[in-house]
Design a protein around this motif. Sequence first.
Motif, PDB file in Angstrom:
ATOM      1  N   ALA A   1      40.018  40.139  50.718  1.00 34.35           N
ATOM      2  CA  ALA A   1      40.763  39.181  49.892  1.00 34.35           C
ATOM      3  C   ALA A   1      39.907  37.919  49.725  1.00 34.35           C
ATOM      4  N   PRO A   2      39.711  37.432  48.503  1.00 38.94           N
ATOM      5  CA  PRO A   2      40.173  38.050  47.253  1.00 38.94           C
ATOM      6  C   PRO A   2      39.350  39.292  46.930  1.00 38.94           C
ATOM      7  N   LEU A   3      40.035  40.342  46.530  1.00 42.12           N
ATOM      8  CA  LEU A   3      39.378  41.616  46.259  1.00 42.12           C
ATOM      9  C   LEU A   3      38.727  41.585  44.881  1.00 42.12           C
TER      10      LEU A   3
ATOM     11  N   LYS B   1      45.862  40.304  54.346  1.00 38.91           N
ATOM     12  CA  LYS B   1      45.188  40.349  53.037  1.00 38.91           C
ATOM     13  C   LYS B   1      46.075  39.793  51.926  1.00 38.91           C
ATOM     14  N   ASN B   2      47.394  39.782  52.162  1.00 38.31           N
ATOM     15  CA  ASN B   2      48.310  39.287  51.120  1.00 38.31           C
ATOM     16  C   ASN B   2      48.669  37.820  51.290  1.00 38.31           C
TER      17      ASN B   2
ATOM     18  N   SER C   1      44.630  48.809  48.889  1.00 35.77           N
ATOM     19  CA  SER C   1      44.081  47.915  47.855  1.00 35.77           C
ATOM     20  C   SER C   1      43.390  48.732  46.762  1.00 35.77           C
TER      21      SER C   1
ATOM     22  N   LYS D   1      38.452  43.295  42.192  1.00 34.97           N
ATOM     23  CA  LYS D   1      39.105  44.463  41.591  1.00 34.97           C
ATOM     24  C   LYS D   1      38.298  45.028  40.438  1.00 34.97           C
TER      25      LYS D   1
ATOM     26  N   THR E   1      34.711  41.963  51.564  1.00 32.96           N
ATOM     27  CA  THR E   1      35.739  40.963  51.277  1.00 32.96           C
ATOM     28  C   THR E   1      37.008  41.677  50.822  1.00 32.96           C
TER      29      THR E   1
ATOM     30  N   THR F   1      41.006  33.805  52.660  1.00 31.41           N
ATOM     31  CA  THR F   1      39.929  34.749  52.393  1.00 31.41           C
ATOM     32  C   THR F   1      39.816  35.678  53.601  1.00 31.41           C
TER      33      THR F   1
END
Lengths: 303, 279
Positions: free
Chosen positions: A220-222, A122-123, A252, A224, A218, A128
């Motif tokens: 990533a990209p999260l 995820k990082n 996350s 937020k 999803t 994606t």
Amino acid sequence: MQRAYMSALYELIRKDNRVVSCLSDSGTDYDELIAREFPDRVINFGISENNQVTAAAGMAAVGKIPFVYTTGAFLAYRSYEFIRDDVCMQNRNVKIVGMGSGLSWSTLGATHHATEDLALLKNMPNLTVITPASPKELIAAVNAAYEIDSPVYIRMGMSAEKEIYDGEIDFEIGKNEVIADGEDAIVFVTGSIVSQLLEAKQKLNESGKTIKIVNVHTIAPLNKMAIASEIEKFDKVFSLEEHNVNGGLGSSIADVIAEFGLNKKLTKIGLHTFGTGFGTHSQVLKANKLDSDSIFDLLNANI
Amino acid sequence: MDYSMLTKKIRKDIFLTAYSASVAHIASAFSIVETMYVLYEQGVLRYNPENPQDPDRDYFILSKGHGSLALYNELSRVGFFDKDVLMSFSKPGSILGGEPCYPNTPGVECSTGSLGHGLSFAVGIAKAKKMDNRKEKVYCLLGDGECEEGSTWEAIMFAHHMKLDNLIVLVDCNKVQKMDTLEAVMGIESIRPHFEAFGCEVFEVDGHDIDSIRECLLKDNNTDKVKVVLLNTVKGKGVSIMENNPKWHWRLPKKKELKYFMSELDISEEEIRVCKELT
């Protein structure tokens, strides 16, 4: 899930001659059906995930759209540096499909589990990361991944995952799905474990408690902002994932709480060490306290 | 033809670039000077400096990324970028990294340097070109020490099985790696039997003899096998104190050692002074 993946891939192979299925001796009967019609478009790299991943990056460099498919544990762990250097760092249009997510390789045990893959991937810049909850969502994710010109990791289960959606779904990368509405707590969930949560929700409802369920497909990209605005409305916040509680969805969500300065307590539900036990997927979920009864007990005690 | 003046000049330019950057894998670049010259200046690779992404180009992947200075020097010699750019090597804002980096540098096809990656990348390109019935070739240069990476053999096994006769694998056989010789580190006297065992068509040439390298690379591959060219070289070739000595893997000369570089590569005090100003 596997059948859904193959049907989506088959349609893409049929409509776009750039799409290639890359296997590392990881095919099924469905692959054989695709290969019968499109023998040149299904490539078996043999048991060699590192070569499979980086050769796919090379193929993408000359315009192919490779779908790299094998057990997620082998991709995320063994081929991590190959995914990093050759796919993500160079932003190559490779779709990495890790099957056997979480504990779903249930009879084979922990070497085959993918329970820290989100923490690793995820990082990764440019990548994606999508964890579909059901066969329909997987098909939508495969199509969405095909549409974007950048690398994607799709985390999918095996064969027994249940459909959770009625009718058509409106899938969009980065757009969370509200699966259920409720007032007493909010649960962020990712992957097919959502079906266990839906069963737990039924039992909670019977005891007079309601929960809001947000499917974060999803990772990533999260999204937020969307997550933060949901959290603001609740006092009790939970995350649920078939993954280690460290580094995955729960972490996350914790980041969002910290970054947005939200003063909320988060309870992360997931694995705390390697998965244990053998048996059916349901049996292994139970052995690791991720079955619907265990989830119910935990939620019920904390709401 | 005598190329000694030319190759001395190339080694001098590489050294001065490294010296002004105060860092580099000089010995690794020196062993492939002749090979890089043949690839780019003797009619082997087809490329277009005006359009580095030309779809008709051949591909060159420097899997042993430590040799980057030899690649950059050739890319500037044939016009992918100005010679002045070389002096920015490995400095802030430069397009030239210590290891080749995509897409920063015109003419560099992919990022390499972590060993055991470049050949798989090349194999993917070669396979895709075959699928599209394209005629372009893919050249990939490995280090012999790099062949200790297992992924090399995953790639070779696949390339052989797929009959990738459009792939040419070059191996810089300088027989030295960071800590010692390949023989001392891994018991490898020659890498030839390894490639033969994997079914490749193996050729062996003097990697410092330009005419032999050219002849070998221009020879048509009449088989459907992967062509492997083992280039017998000397690590650090061109400066006597550096040759075949593992301690020069990642090192610049100290004051007393500098005189060997200056006399053997025809470097003047003035050129050293200019380099120091650039550091």
